[in-house]
Enzyme design. Structure first.
Site, mmCIF file in Angstrom:
data_model
loop_
_atom_site.group_PDB
_atom_site.id
_atom_site.type_symbol
_atom_site.label_atom_id
_atom_site.label_comp_id
_atom_site.label_asym_id
_atom_site.label_seq_id
_atom_site.Cartn_x
_atom_site.Cartn_y
_atom_site.Cartn_z
ATOM 1 N N PRO A 130 -28.883 16.141 28.621
ATOM 2 C CA PRO A 130 -28.140 14.957 29.075
ATOM 3 C C PRO A 130 -28.916 13.684 28.744
ATOM 4 O O PRO A 130 -30.119 13.615 28.977
ATOM 5 C CB PRO A 130 -28.055 15.150 30.593
ATOM 6 C CG PRO A 130 -28.375 16.570 30.849
ATOM 7 C CD PRO A 130 -29.244 17.023 29.721
ATOM 8 N N GLU A 131 -28.257 12.714 28.157
ATOM 9 C CA GLU A 131 -28.915 11.446 27.832
ATOM 10 C C GLU A 131 -28.593 10.426 28.927
ATOM 11 O O GLU A 131 -27.814 10.706 29.838
ATOM 12 C CB GLU A 131 -28.437 10.966 26.461
ATOM 13 C CG GLU A 131 -28.858 11.935 25.365
ATOM 14 C CD GLU A 131 -29.601 11.243 24.215
ATOM 15 O OE1 GLU A 131 -30.225 10.190 24.444
ATOM 16 O OE2 GLU A 131 -29.546 11.769 23.099
ATOM 17 N N HIS A 143 -26.051 30.490 38.123
ATOM 18 C CA HIS A 143 -27.170 29.555 37.975
ATOM 19 C C HIS A 143 -27.034 28.320 38.864
ATOM 20 O O HIS A 143 -27.580 27.282 38.549
ATOM 21 C CB HIS A 143 -27.342 29.111 36.520
ATOM 22 C CG HIS A 143 -27.366 30.242 35.543
ATOM 23 N ND1 HIS A 143 -28.415 31.146 35.484
ATOM 24 C CD2 HIS A 143 -26.481 30.631 34.600
ATOM 25 C CE1 HIS A 143 -28.158 32.038 34.537
ATOM 26 N NE2 HIS A 143 -26.993 31.750 33.986
ATOM 27 N N ARG A 159 -31.257 27.018 32.259
ATOM 28 C CA ARG A 159 -32.579 27.121 31.634
ATOM 29 C C ARG A 159 -33.704 26.666 32.564
ATOM 30 O O ARG A 159 -34.880 26.838 32.248
ATOM 31 C CB ARG A 159 -32.592 26.333 30.325
ATOM 32 C CG ARG A 159 -31.607 26.935 29.325
ATOM 33 C CD ARG A 159 -31.463 26.083 28.090
ATOM 34 N NE ARG A 159 -32.691 26.029 27.310
ATOM 35 C CZ ARG A 159 -32.869 25.222 26.269
ATOM 36 N NH1 ARG A 159 -31.927 24.398 25.902
ATOM 37 N NH2 ARG A 159 -34.010 25.233 25.610
ATOM 38 N N ARG A 166 -47.435 -3.253 16.740
ATOM 39 C CA ARG A 166 -47.175 -1.813 16.577
ATOM 40 C C ARG A 166 -46.786 -1.508 15.146
ATOM 41 O O ARG A 166 -45.824 -2.040 14.630
ATOM 42 C CB ARG A 166 -46.037 -1.372 17.497
ATOM 43 C CG ARG A 166 -46.470 -1.370 18.911
ATOM 44 C CD ARG A 166 -45.436 -0.832 19.869
ATOM 45 N NE ARG A 166 -45.982 -1.005 21.202
ATOM 46 C CZ ARG A 166 -46.813 -0.152 21.769
ATOM 47 N NH1 ARG A 166 -47.140 0.965 21.155
ATOM 48 N NH2 ARG A 166 -47.316 -0.407 22.958
#
Ligand code: ZN
Length: 277
Positions: free
Chosen positions: A2-3, A94, A113, A156
């Site tokens: 999930p983002e 689950h 998971r 950077r």
């Protein structure tokens, strides 16, 4: 995984069902996910009113009366199913944690998971939790401005794509959204971060929240096993301009310049070699 937009969507669904209500029942169905559930989770949650919610990067925080917060991360495959208590005779496989409110709402954390995590912390110490303390700028906040990005990027030499994915700089941005933002701003993913001009950092500071908001509005990206709080699939993948579109005509410059894919730090980058400089 999930983002950020999916996590925001989940947080909003959780908030709508739980905020202002009292947690009446908690079931902890196994001892651990990525780490053990807090031993006093049930004791700390049951009987407490839920005051408010907050998202930080991909973490969800549920604030309770008495100054405690539950910290939740969905990991790689976790999802939170929001429904009504007592209507679901067979809980899904689950389902490791279930919360119910006195108003009849039910939240089930399903995580096959088990890379997700749940912790309890003092609300006043949320930001110093070991998982939150080192997170960078929140991309959906007023802190996200062109000058602020320019400050972060100064000196950077790493590729801009890596800088945007660095959680210590900007928190919660994932691969899809970084590819999409760089395309929309015409910035080549391999550009050295410190070479971005003022107009480019300004454009990124606008594009990143815009894409995230767009994704939230369409319910998140949902590429694999993620489903949103109410169990329906999100639809942002229909809005991808470059991500997952290798070989397709560039939506900006057309068929002569197909979208290319390359690997950067082990992750796929999709871009248009003509439009992105
Ligand atoms: Zn192009």
């Amino acid at each position: 995984m999930p983002e950020l937009p999916e996590v925001e969507t989940v947080m909003r669904g959780f908030r709508d069902a739980f905020e202002g209500h009292r947690i009446s029942h908690v079931s902890v169905n196994r001892p651990d996910l990525r780490w053990p559930f807090p031993a006093d989770l049930r004791e700390k949650l049951e009987g407490r009113h839920v005051l408010s919610f907050r998202r930080r990067a991909k973490y969800i925080l549920m604030r309770l009366e008495d100054g405690w917060s539950m910290l939740l991360h969905l990991g790689m495959s976790g999802r939170l199913t929001i429904g009504r208590a007592g209507t679901n005779a067979t809980p899904p496989a689950h389902e490791h944690l279930v919360l119910e409110t006195d108003s009849g709402a039910r939240a089930g954390l399903v995580d096959p998971r088990r890379f997700g995590m749940v912790d309890l912390i003092q609300t006043s110490e949320e930001n110093s939790h070991r998982l939150l303390a080192h997170l960078g700028m929140e991309p959906l906040s007023d802190a996200m401005t062109g000058p602020a990005l320019a400050d972060l990027f100064r000196g950077r030499r790493s590729p801009i794509k890596s800088a945007l994915l660095d959680q210590k700089l900007i928190a919660g941005l994932g691969n899809i959204y970084v590819c999409e933002a760089l395309f929309r701003c015409g910035i080549h993913p391999e550009r050295r971060t410190c070479t971005l001009r003022k107009e480019e950092t300004g454009a990124l500071a606008e594009a990143v929240p815009q894409i995230l908001e767009q994704a939230i509005a369409s319910g998140g990206s949902s590429l694999r096993d993620y489903v949103q709080a109410d169990g329906t699939k999100g639809g942002f993948q229909d809005l991808h301009l470059v991500y997952g579109r290798e070989g397709a005509p560039c939506p900006n410059c057309g068929a002569e310049s197909p979208i290319q894919r390359m690997t950067q730090s082990g992750r796929s980058t999709f871009f248009c070699p003509t439009c992105q400089k």
